[in-house]
Design a protein around this motif. Structure first.
Motif, PDB file in Angstrom:
ATOM      1  N   THR A  48       0.844  -1.193   0.000  1.00 44.02           N
ATOM      2  CA  THR A  48       0.000   0.000   0.000  1.00 44.02           C
ATOM      3  C   THR A  48       0.884   1.250   0.000  1.00 44.02           C
ATOM      4  OG1 THR A  48      -0.179  -0.040   2.413  1.00 44.02           O
ATOM      5  CG2 THR A  48      -1.932  -1.125   1.164  1.00 44.02           C
ATOM      6  N   TRP A  49       0.347   2.308  -0.611  1.00 43.02           N
ATOM      7  CA  TRP A  49       1.109   3.536  -0.855  1.00 43.02           C
ATOM      8  C   TRP A  49       0.234   4.753  -0.580  1.00 43.02           C
ATOM      9  CZ3 TRP A  49       6.145   2.878  -2.506  1.00 43.02           C
ATOM     10  CH2 TRP A  49       6.484   1.575  -2.905  1.00 43.02           C
ATOM     11  N   VAL A  68      -3.450  10.966  -2.468  1.00 38.50           N
ATOM     12  CA  VAL A  68      -3.834   9.753  -3.174  1.00 38.50           C
ATOM     13  C   VAL A  68      -3.388   8.548  -2.358  1.00 38.50           C
ATOM     14  CG1 VAL A  68      -1.736   9.738  -4.604  1.00 38.50           C
ATOM     15  CG2 VAL A  68      -3.778   8.543  -5.412  1.00 38.50           C
ATOM     16  N   ARG A  69      -4.185   7.498  -2.389  1.00 36.10           N
ATOM     17  CA  ARG A  69      -3.847   6.238  -1.717  1.00 36.10           C
ATOM     18  C   ARG A  69      -4.010   5.110  -2.722  1.00 36.10           C
ATOM     19  NH1 ARG A  69      -3.096   3.856   3.067  1.00 36.10           N
ATOM     20  NH2 ARG A  69      -4.031   1.821   3.460  1.00 36.10           N
ATOM     21  N   GLY A  70      -3.004   4.249  -2.811  1.00 36.28           N
ATOM     22  CA  GLY A  70      -3.054   3.154  -3.762  1.00 36.28           C
ATOM     23  C   GLY A  70      -2.639   1.836  -3.153  1.00 36.28           C
ATOM     24  N   ALA A 159      12.994   5.706  -6.650  1.00 38.55           N
ATOM     25  CA  ALA A 159      14.177   6.233  -5.974  1.00 38.55           C
ATOM     26  C   ALA A 159      14.797   5.169  -5.076  1.00 38.55           C
ATOM     27  CB  ALA A 159      13.810   7.473  -5.161  1.00 38.55           C
ATOM     28  N   ASP A 160      13.943   4.387  -4.429  1.00 37.73           N
ATOM     29  CA  ASP A 160      14.374   3.284  -3.570  1.00 37.73           C
ATOM     30  C   ASP A 160      13.147   2.414  -3.309  1.00 37.73           C
ATOM     31  OD1 ASP A 160      12.885   4.405  -1.382  1.00 37.73           O
ATOM     32  OD2 ASP A 160      14.595   5.693  -0.915  1.00 37.73           O
ATOM     33  N   GLY A 161      13.265   1.473  -2.373  1.00 38.74           N
ATOM     34  CA  GLY A 161      12.175   0.539  -2.138  1.00 38.74           C
ATOM     35  C   GLY A 161      10.907   1.139  -1.562  1.00 38.74           C
ATOM     36  N   ASP A 162      10.979   2.381  -1.086  1.00 40.64           N
ATOM     37  CA  ASP A 162       9.822   2.989  -0.440  1.00 40.64           C
ATOM     38  C   ASP A 162       9.343   4.271  -1.106  1.00 40.64           C
ATOM     39  OD1 ASP A 162       9.593   1.026   1.542  1.00 40.64           O
ATOM     40  OD2 ASP A 162      11.108   2.007   2.776  1.00 40.64           O
ATOM     41  N   GLU A 186       4.823   7.230  -1.304  1.00 41.81           N
ATOM     42  CA  GLU A 186       5.671   6.637  -0.275  1.00 41.81           C
ATOM     43  C   GLU A 186       4.964   5.400   0.243  1.00 41.81           C
ATOM     44  OE1 GLU A 186       7.857   7.775   3.951  1.00 41.81           O
ATOM     45  OE2 GLU A 186       7.073   9.369   2.656  1.00 41.81           O
ATOM     46  N   ARG A 187       5.717   4.332   0.416  1.00 41.07           N
ATOM     47  CA  ARG A 187       5.137   3.077   0.913  1.00 41.07           C
ATOM     48  C   ARG A 187       4.661   3.269   2.342  1.00 41.07           C
ATOM     49  NH1 ARG A 187       5.583  -1.989  -0.842  1.00 41.07           N
ATOM     50  NH2 ARG A 187       7.249  -1.445  -2.287  1.00 41.07           N
ATOM     51  N   THR A 188       3.460   2.759   2.638  1.00 40.74           N
ATOM     52  CA  THR A 188       2.975   2.835   4.015  1.00 40.74           C
ATOM     53  C   THR A 188       3.581   1.694   4.810  1.00 40.74           C
ATOM     54  OG1 THR A 188       1.007   1.522   3.541  1.00 40.74           O
ATOM     55  CG2 THR A 188       0.813   3.914   3.312  1.00 40.74           C
ATOM     56  N   LYS A 189       3.926   1.980   6.045  1.00 39.88           N
ATOM     57  CA  LYS A 189       4.539   0.970   6.912  1.00 39.88           C
ATOM     58  C   LYS A 189       3.449   0.252   7.689  1.00 39.88           C
ATOM     59  CE  LYS A 189       8.644   2.403   5.836  1.00 39.88           C
ATOM     60  NZ  LYS A 189       9.466   1.671   4.918  1.00 39.88           N
TER      61      LYS A 189
END
Length: 193
Positions: A48-49, A68-70, A159-162, A186-189
């Motif tokens: 999720t992002w 935005v949320r994906g 840019a990177d994994g997140d 940005e990846r959600t934690k």
């Protein structure tokens, strides 16, 4: 000099989001190369992002900036990735989805996309190859029957994994390009239990 107005029906193609979950750097595929395998790029999307989506209807004039949320989910054993998202455009809700795949026979990434604001009653099909930081695809759409098709080029930069930035450009019938959408994710934690 002619000025083009970019229709709302296609201007905010907050397309495909590809970002890395896993290692932030790919393993070498050849001497001096950091290029990632297409299957690894797809796998890195899953999760999720959250982020922002900026939209321009006219070149250089920011029309909207929305949260935005994906979510990206694997399909058919991970060969495809399904992306669903929700956001707003000028305060009104919008949602959409796309399917992303690497076609081995064509050696191209392919994306099919639709939503309830940008494409309205159509599906945009785009394809293209890998880039240094992800991949880029191009599709075409018409603003009205009988008119020349416009192009839509979308670059997916990890840019990177997140972190992922998706920048989409309108390609006008005369070949000029203008930024249409920029999505920064940005990846959600996962929340601690």
């Amino acid at each position: 000099m002619q000025t083009y107005s970019i229709p709302a029906a296609v201007a905010c193609l907050c397309l495909s989001l590809i970002a890395g979950a896993g290692p932030s750097r790919a393993q070498d595929t050849s001497e001096g190369s950091q290029e990632r395998a297409p299957s690894e790029i797809l796998k890195s999307l899953v999760g999720t992002w959250e982020g922002t989506c900026k939209t321009w209807f006219r070149p250089g004039e920011l029309a909207d900036e929305s949260k935005v949320r994906g979510e990206f989910a694997p399909m058919l054993g991970g060969r495809f990735v399904r992306h669903t998202y929700t956001s707003t455009m000028k305060g009104r809700p919008r949602s959409g989805e796309e399917t992303i795949v690497f076609n081995g026979a064509e050696q191209k990434f392919q994306v099919s996309w639709f939503d309830d604001f940008h494409m309205s009653y159509g599906i945009l099909f785009s394809e293209g190859g890998p880039t240094e930081t992800g991949f880029a695809v191009t599709g075409h759409y018409r603003v009205a029957p009988g008119q020349e098709a416009w192009g839509w080029r979308t670059e997916f930069a990890m840019a990177d994994g997140d972190h992922l930035t998706i920048t989409a450009y309108n390609i006008m019938p005369d070949g000029r390009e203008a930024k249409g959408v920029e999505t920064v994710y940005e990846r959600t934690k996962p929340q601690a239990k």
